[in-house]
Design a protein around this motif. Structure first.
Motif, PDB file in Angstrom:
ATOM      1  N   SER A  82       0.808  -1.218   0.000  1.00 41.56           N
ATOM      2  CA  SER A  82       0.000   0.000   0.000  1.00 41.56           C
ATOM      3  C   SER A  82       0.843   1.271   0.000  1.00 41.56           C
ATOM      4  N   ALA A  83       2.174   1.126  -0.095  1.00 41.90           N
ATOM      5  CA  ALA A  83       3.043   2.301  -0.016  1.00 41.90           C
ATOM      6  C   ALA A  83       2.968   3.130  -1.296  1.00 41.90           C
ATOM      7  N   ILE A  84       3.213   4.412  -1.148  1.00 38.42           N
ATOM      8  CA  ILE A  84       3.301   5.319  -2.291  1.00 38.42           C
ATOM      9  C   ILE A  84       4.658   5.104  -2.963  1.00 38.42           C
ATOM     10  N   PRO A  85       4.707   4.915  -4.268  1.00 43.26           N
ATOM     11  CA  PRO A  85       6.002   4.685  -4.921  1.00 43.26           C
ATOM     12  C   PRO A  85       6.799   5.973  -5.045  1.00 43.26           C
ATOM     13  N   SER A  86       8.101   5.841  -4.984  1.00 38.17           N
ATOM     14  CA  SER A  86       8.996   6.982  -5.188  1.00 38.17           C
ATOM     15  C   SER A  86      10.108   6.582  -6.134  1.00 38.17           C
ATOM     16  N   SER A  87      10.714   7.567  -6.763  1.00 41.36           N
ATOM     17  CA  SER A  87      11.803   7.341  -7.717  1.00 41.36           C
ATOM     18  C   SER A  87      13.011   8.170  -7.290  1.00 41.36           C
ATOM     19  N   PRO A  88      13.862   7.615  -6.428  1.00 41.59           N
ATOM     20  CA  PRO A  88      15.030   8.369  -5.963  1.00 41.59           C
ATOM     21  C   PRO A  88      16.007   8.641  -7.099  1.00 41.59           C
ATOM     22  N   ASP A  89      16.878   9.611  -6.874  1.00 42.76           N
ATOM     23  CA  ASP A  89      17.944   9.871  -7.841  1.00 42.76           C
ATOM     24  C   ASP A  89      18.795   8.620  -8.001  1.00 42.76           C
ATOM     25  N   LEU A  90      19.227   8.359  -9.230  1.00 47.87           N
ATOM     26  CA  LEU A  90      19.952   7.132  -9.531  1.00 47.87           C
ATOM     27  C   LEU A  90      21.178   6.958  -8.660  1.00 47.87           C
ATOM     28  N   CYS A  91      21.911   8.023  -8.395  1.00 44.07           N
ATOM     29  CA  CYS A  91      23.163   7.935  -7.647  1.00 44.07           C
ATOM     30  C   CYS A  91      23.032   8.413  -6.204  1.00 44.07           C
ATOM     31  N   ALA A  92      21.803   8.464  -5.679  1.00 44.52           N
ATOM     32  CA  ALA A  92      21.597   8.917  -4.302  1.00 44.52           C
ATOM     33  C   ALA A  92      22.264   7.949  -3.324  1.00 44.52           C
ATOM     34  N   ALA A  95      20.752   8.479   3.287  1.00 45.38           N
ATOM     35  CA  ALA A  95      19.557   7.748   3.702  1.00 45.38           C
ATOM     36  C   ALA A  95      18.282   8.533   3.434  1.00 45.38           C
ATOM     37  N   ALA A  96      18.329   9.852   3.617  1.00 44.79           N
ATOM     38  CA  ALA A  96      17.138  10.674   3.435  1.00 44.79           C
ATOM     39  C   ALA A  96      16.723  10.773   1.971  1.00 44.79           C
ATOM     40  N   ALA A  97      17.604  10.395   1.043  1.00 42.87           N
ATOM     41  CA  ALA A  97      17.316  10.532  -0.389  1.00 42.87           C
ATOM     42  C   ALA A  97      17.047   9.202  -1.074  1.00 42.87           C
ATOM     43  N   LEU A  98      16.896   8.117  -0.314  1.00 44.61           N
ATOM     44  CA  LEU A  98      16.731   6.795  -0.914  1.00 44.61           C
ATOM     45  C   LEU A  98      15.277   6.416  -1.140  1.00 44.61           C
ATOM     46  N   ARG A 190      16.598  -4.285   8.643  1.00 45.16           N
ATOM     47  CA  ARG A 190      17.032  -4.854   7.360  1.00 45.16           C
ATOM     48  C   ARG A 190      17.785  -3.789   6.581  1.00 45.16           C
ATOM     49  N   GLN A 191      18.992  -4.146   6.163  1.00 52.54           N
ATOM     50  CA  GLN A 191      19.846  -3.191   5.456  1.00 52.54           C
ATOM     51  C   GLN A 191      19.317  -2.910   4.057  1.00 52.54           C
ATOM     52  N   ALA A 192      19.371  -1.639   3.657  1.00 54.73           N
ATOM     53  CA  ALA A 192      18.937  -1.245   2.319  1.00 54.73           C
ATOM     54  C   ALA A 192      19.919  -1.763   1.278  1.00 54.73           C
ATOM     55  N   VAL A 193      19.372  -2.251   0.168  1.00 54.15           N
ATOM     56  CA  VAL A 193      20.187  -2.779  -0.940  1.00 54.15           C
ATOM     57  C   VAL A 193      19.827  -2.001  -2.204  1.00 54.15           C
ATOM     58  N   VAL A 194      20.833  -1.383  -2.811  1.00 53.31           N
ATOM     59  CA  VAL A 194      20.667  -0.698  -4.093  1.00 53.31           C
ATOM     60  C   VAL A 194      21.759  -1.216  -5.022  1.00 53.31           C
ATOM     61  N   ARG A 195      21.363  -1.831  -6.115  1.00 59.16           N
ATOM     62  CA  ARG A 195      22.321  -2.388  -7.072  1.00 59.16           C
ATOM     63  C   ARG A 195      21.951  -1.918  -8.476  1.00 59.16           C
ATOM     64  N   ILE A 196      22.922  -1.330  -9.156  1.00 60.53           N
ATOM     65  CA  ILE A 196      22.717  -0.764 -10.486  1.00 60.53           C
ATOM     66  C   ILE A 196      23.542  -1.565 -11.491  1.00 60.53           C
ATOM     67  N   PHE A 197      22.909  -2.028 -12.543  1.00 60.45           N
ATOM     68  CA  PHE A 197      23.580  -2.826 -13.571  1.00 60.45           C
ATOM     69  C   PHE A 197      23.669  -2.014 -14.862  1.00 60.45           C
ATOM     70  N   TYR A 198      24.859  -2.066 -15.477  1.00 62.68           N
ATOM     71  CA  TYR A 198      25.091  -1.283 -16.701  1.00 62.68           C
ATOM     72  C   TYR A 198      26.267  -1.878 -17.456  1.00 62.68           C
ATOM     73  N   LEU A 199      26.475  -1.405 -18.701  1.00 61.89           N
ATOM     74  CA  LEU A 199      27.577  -1.874 -19.525  1.00 61.89           C
ATOM     75  C   LEU A 199      28.710  -0.856 -19.522  1.00 61.89           C
ATOM     76  N   ALA A 218      27.118  -1.493  -9.751  1.00 59.59           N
ATOM     77  CA  ALA A 218      27.453  -0.523  -8.721  1.00 59.59           C
ATOM     78  C   ALA A 218      26.534  -0.785  -7.537  1.00 59.59           C
ATOM     79  N   GLU A 219      27.115  -1.092  -6.392  1.00 56.62           N
ATOM     80  CA  GLU A 219      26.339  -1.442  -5.194  1.00 56.62           C
ATOM     81  C   GLU A 219      26.575  -0.418  -4.100  1.00 56.62           C
ATOM     82  N   LEU A 220      25.470   0.042  -3.499  1.00 57.56           N
ATOM     83  CA  LEU A 220      25.561   1.005  -2.401  1.00 57.56           C
ATOM     84  C   LEU A 220      26.068   0.289  -1.157  1.00 57.56           C
TER      85      LEU A 220
END
Length: 342
Positions: A82-92, A95-98, A190-199, A218-220
């Motif tokens: 039921s949470a509202i979705p958000s789209s953080p900055d790609l390279c944030a 913690a306040a910007a995730l 639970r620790q936050a996990v942000v993983r970005i995949f690219y070429l 790229a992993e935070l």
């Protein structure tokens, strides 16, 4: 007494003709053995080259597919539904910007893609033609304690708590409780996990780089992104996102960018509203992964004149070089998004 003199024993050797015939036969035999050795060595090298390509392609599908399947896992509290979705900055990194908030309850998108040309300072050696996909979730294993520089999510199970969740990096802030409402027994972290995949255009990119196209992640971690190589020889990647238009968990239409109006291409469910980009991304329940992998070394006598279909309007290639290539594809399901809808 008269003695008979001993008879002389005549010694026989090779004639010049016999010697030349023997040398010629030996040279022919050595030439055949050398040719067999070279052919075996070349075949073994080609087999190793192709095996490495297949291993890299399949490992990429396994790794990226597993990450997509875990995307959108934000603990067992059920708040994500039921949470509202958000789209953080790609390279944030802060913690306040995730993308997390307790009032109102807000959580980031589990999966989000970005087109080629996206500016991303945290992605070193990013190819300008590369698509980007970011996976967000929390760890599947609760943390025993807060580590410096890491961000954590704590969800409340106690009806008396004034907040539904707390997200941050400060240990004193995590005061939410379990369903027993015992202050001595805090709710899990639970620790936050942000993983970005690219070429990237290289694996080892020091100096001029080695020129080997590589899928990187790229992993935070510790308040910054750490880049690591996942699979070498990945020359191209195209992701197609399956959008659930009738809220039953199954994708009804696959599109390259759910953030835009795809009404003309997606007609399976009438009346779906494409006007809200975040809602469209929130409705993604599957991702079709298409990658083009090449061998690490050129093959003698080979010219790649083929084209490769990765799901785009235009195929990739022909490249007209000595590398052998193959397309690998897989559909990964966002279990934590599709499952509750079912």
């Amino acid at each position: 007494m008269n003695r008979t003199p001993p008879r002389l024993v005549r010694q026989h050797g090779f004639s010049l003709v016999e010697l030349m015939v023997g040398i010629t036969l030996s040279l022919l035999l050595l030439t055949a053995l050398a040719s067999l050795y070279m052919s075996t060595t070349r075949t073994r090298a080609e087999f190793s080259n192709s095996a490495e390509q297949m291993e890299n392609g399949r490992y990429l599908l396994d790794t990226l597919g597993r990450e997509i399947e875990l995307a959108g896992f934000f603990g067992a509290s059920g708040l994500a539904k039921s949470a509202i979705p958000s789209s953080p900055d790609l390279c944030a990194t802060d913690a306040a910007a995730l993308g997390f908030s307790g009032s109102p309850v807000t959580m980031p998108l589990g999966v989000q893609g970005f087109p080629p040309g996206t500016v991303a300072p945290c992605l070193t050696d990013l190819l300008p033609t590369s698509e980007i996909v970011v996976v967000r979730r929390v760890s599947t294993t609760p943390a025993a304690a807060v580590s410096l520089g890491q961000s954590y999510l704590q969800a409340s199970y106690c009806a008396d708590d004034t907040a539904s969740l707390v997200f941050g990096a400060s240990a004193p802030a995590f005061t939410l409780r379990t369903k027993t409402c015992n202050a001595a027994v805090p709710a899990e972290l639970r620790q936050a996990v942000v993983r970005i995949f690219y070429l990237a255009g290289c694996d080892q990119c020091t100096g001029t780089g080695d020129g080997v196209p590589t899928l990187k992640m790229a992993e935070l971690s510790g308040g910054a992104f750490q880049v690591s190589a996942i699979a070498q020889g990945i020359q191209d990647m195209h992701l197609v996102y399956g959008v659930d238009m009738d809220n039953n968990g199954s994708p009804d239409c696959y599109v390259g960018d759910p953030g835009v109006n795809n009404a003309a291409a997606c007609t399976a469910v009438a009346g779906y509203d494409w006007s809200t980009a975040l809602a469209n991304w929130q409705n993604v329940t599957a991702v079709r992964i298409n990658v083009l992998a090449r061998t690490s070394r050129m093959s003698t006598g080979w010219k790649d004149s083929r084209s490769y279909d990765l799901g785009r309007a235009q195929p990739s290639g022909p490249f007209n070089d000595g590398y052998k290539r193959h397309v690998y594809a897989q559909v990964a399901r966002l279990v934590n998004v599709a499952g509750p809808r079912e």
